[in-house]
Every structure is written in C-alpha cells, then in structure tokens.
Design a protein around this motif. Structure first.
Motif, PDB file in Angstrom:
ATOM      1  N   GLY A 100       1.765  19.786  40.185  1.00  0.00           N
ATOM      2  CA  GLY A 100       1.787  21.228  39.986  1.00  0.00           C
ATOM      3  C   GLY A 100       3.157  21.765  39.628  1.00  0.00           C
ATOM      4  O   GLY A 100       3.374  22.979  39.648  1.00  0.00           O
ATOM      5  N   GLN A 101       4.087  20.887  39.267  1.00  0.00           N
ATOM      6  CA  GLN A 101       5.457  21.290  38.942  1.00  0.00           C
ATOM      7  C   GLN A 101       5.492  22.410  37.904  1.00  0.00           C
ATOM      8  O   GLN A 101       6.324  23.310  37.982  1.00  0.00           O
ATOM      9  CB  GLN A 101       6.222  20.055  38.429  1.00  0.00           C
ATOM     10  N   ARG A 136       4.103  22.243  26.329  1.00  0.00           N
ATOM     11  CA  ARG A 136       5.111  21.245  25.973  1.00  0.00           C
ATOM     12  C   ARG A 136       5.221  20.183  27.070  1.00  0.00           C
ATOM     13  O   ARG A 136       5.323  18.983  26.787  1.00  0.00           O
ATOM     14  CB  ARG A 136       6.462  21.928  25.737  1.00  0.00           C
ATOM     15  N   TYR A 137       5.204  20.620  28.310  1.00  0.00           N
ATOM     16  CA  TYR A 137       5.259  19.703  29.459  1.00  0.00           C
ATOM     17  C   TYR A 137       4.070  18.743  29.422  1.00  0.00           C
ATOM     18  O   TYR A 137       4.240  17.526  29.543  1.00  0.00           O
ATOM     19  CB  TYR A 137       5.257  20.548  30.736  1.00  0.00           C
ATOM     20  N   ASN A 138       2.878  19.283  29.251  1.00  0.00           N
ATOM     21  CA  ASN A 138       1.674  18.437  29.242  1.00  0.00           C
ATOM     22  C   ASN A 138       1.673  17.463  28.073  1.00  0.00           C
ATOM     23  O   ASN A 138       1.235  16.322  28.213  1.00  0.00           O
ATOM     24  CB  ASN A 138       0.408  19.299  29.245  1.00  0.00           C
ATOM     25  N   ARG A 139       2.192  17.877  26.933  1.00  0.00           N
ATOM     26  CA  ARG A 139       2.293  16.975  25.779  1.00  0.00           C
ATOM     27  C   ARG A 139       3.240  15.816  26.104  1.00  0.00           C
ATOM     28  O   ARG A 139       2.971  14.668  25.767  1.00  0.00           O
ATOM     29  CB  ARG A 139       2.759  17.748  24.547  1.00  0.00           C
ATOM     30  N   ILE A 140       4.336  16.116  26.778  1.00  0.00           N
ATOM     31  CA  ILE A 140       5.269  15.061  27.174  1.00  0.00           C
ATOM     32  C   ILE A 140       4.594  14.089  28.135  1.00  0.00           C
ATOM     33  O   ILE A 140       4.713  12.870  27.989  1.00  0.00           O
ATOM     34  CB  ILE A 140       6.551  15.672  27.781  1.00  0.00           C
ATOM     35  N   LEU A 141       3.866  14.617  29.093  1.00  0.00           N
ATOM     36  CA  LEU A 141       3.147  13.735  30.017  1.00  0.00           C
ATOM     37  C   LEU A 141       2.160  12.859  29.253  1.00  0.00           C
ATOM     38  O   LEU A 141       2.046  11.653  29.524  1.00  0.00           O
ATOM     39  CB  LEU A 141       2.413  14.542  31.087  1.00  0.00           C
ATOM     40  N   ASP A 142       1.452  13.450  28.296  1.00  0.00           N
ATOM     41  CA  ASP A 142       0.466  12.700  27.507  1.00  0.00           C
ATOM     42  C   ASP A 142       1.094  11.553  26.732  1.00  0.00           C
ATOM     43  O   ASP A 142       0.485  10.498  26.569  1.00  0.00           O
ATOM     44  CB  ASP A 142      -0.262  13.625  26.520  1.00  0.00           C
ATOM     45  N   TYR A 143       2.311  11.743  26.234  1.00  0.00           N
ATOM     46  CA  TYR A 143       2.965  10.735  25.405  1.00  0.00           C
ATOM     47  C   TYR A 143       3.913   9.818  26.177  1.00  0.00           C
ATOM     48  O   TYR A 143       4.505   8.914  25.592  1.00  0.00           O
ATOM     49  CB  TYR A 143       3.705  11.396  24.240  1.00  0.00           C
ATOM     50  N   SER A 144       4.039  10.033  27.471  1.00  0.00           N
ATOM     51  CA  SER A 144       4.884   9.164  28.292  1.00  0.00           C
ATOM     52  C   SER A 144       4.177   7.840  28.545  1.00  0.00           C
ATOM     53  O   SER A 144       2.962   7.805  28.737  1.00  0.00           O
ATOM     54  CB  SER A 144       5.181   9.827  29.643  1.00  0.00           C
ATOM     55  N   GLU A 145       4.952   6.768  28.530  1.00  0.00           N
ATOM     56  CA  GLU A 145       4.376   5.459  28.871  1.00  0.00           C
ATOM     57  C   GLU A 145       4.017   5.396  30.348  1.00  0.00           C
ATOM     58  O   GLU A 145       3.099   4.684  30.740  1.00  0.00           O
ATOM     59  CB  GLU A 145       5.355   4.326  28.531  1.00  0.00           C
TER      60      GLU A 145
END
Length: 178
Positions: free
Chosen positions: A85-86, A97-106
C-alpha cells in the motif's frame, strides 16, 4: 557474478522542476541518470535496486527500463517496497507509474505488510546492504532520507555517487573513515 547498484532519490517537492518533467532541468536530469546507468552496465553492473518512491526513484526506474528495452535486455530491476500500500495515497499519475515499474521489475521485495515508523529506513538499509554502489539524487545537507542513506552507505564502506538535482553536478562521496 552480479554487480548491483542501489538508487535513492528525492521527492518531487525537492526537485528543481517539481512534477513538471517537460522542463530543461528535468530532461537534463534524466539524461544524467541514463548516462550513469549506461556507464555502470558497461562496467558490468547488471542489477539495479530502487524503492520506487515518487520523484527521483521513479525517474531512475523509468530510465533503467528504457535502457533495458532499447540496449541491454539482460539488466535487472529489483524494486524494494517499504510496505504494502506504499502508493495508496499518491495521485493517480504517480500510482500508474509506480505500478508500471512493479510490473516490469524482475523482482519486487515487500518488506512489511503495513506502514511502521522504521519501514523506509529498513528499505534503504536493505538496498544498500545488497548493493556494491549507491547512486543518490541529493542536493546536499544532513537532513532527509537521501542524506541518511548516504551516511549509511559510507558507514558500510560502499561507493557512493551523488548527483545534485539543483546543480546537476556529479561527485563521488568517500567512505566514512574508521
């Protein structure tokens, strides 16, 4: 052997361009981040850690994902989230933008189920402990989260590179003397 870089940035309120990334200073800062990432990859770094907070962390992660998509598909982004919940209280734009980063993180590492007073420090210590070098977007001074992380990295004898978002100057910060 993996070589790892951890990134810590400042919130948009502390960036000279705030949230307006169409400015010359925002474009220049992104170029500096791209250059630092490319240089590190050429030196053998393949793993990059971010806390994915609003501002510098997200800018860094987005530049890293750009480098990964266009030039170096083997590099890895690991996102270290302080607590579930950050991003809940953020604007829609920052959450997307945050969720997109999470989606593309290994890999996404979530350190706590809920917010607690030490969760951000725990995230920063985790990233520094796992990394060989810290890249910090920080204008100087002793106060604030980035200053804490720089001090911690120096105590751990980690290499620290600091980019001042106000002046765009890059400097190496020496480890703390014993």
């Amino acid at each position: 052997m993996q070589k790892k870089l951890a990134f810590v940035g400042c919130r948009p309120e502390r960036l000279p361009f705030g949230e307006d990334e169409r400015t010359a200073s925002a474009i220049r800062l992104k170029a500096l981040l791209l250059n630092e990432i490319m240089q590190r990859v050429e030196e053998g770094y393949d793993t990059f850690l971010t806390g994915a907070m609003r501002g510098g962390d997200i800018l860094f992660a987005e530049q890293l994902l750009l480098v990964k998509a266009l030039t170096y598909p083997h590099i890895r982004l690991i996102t270290v989230v302080s607590y579930k919940g950050q991003a809940d209280g953020w604007s829609e734009m920052w959450r997307e933008r945050y969720n997109r980063i999470l989606d593309y993180s290994e890999e996404v590492i979530t350190l706590s189920e809920r917010y607690n007073g030490g969760c951000y420090h725990a995230r920063n210590r985790h990233m520094v402990d796992k990394a060989d070098v810290l890249l910090a977007l920080h204008s100087g001074g002793m106060a604030g989260e980035a200053a804490y992380v720089i001090r911690y990295a120096r105590q751990k004898c980690k290499e620290v590179i600091q980019i001042n978002p106000d002046t765009m100057e890059r400097r190496e910060v020496l480890p703390q003397a014993e």
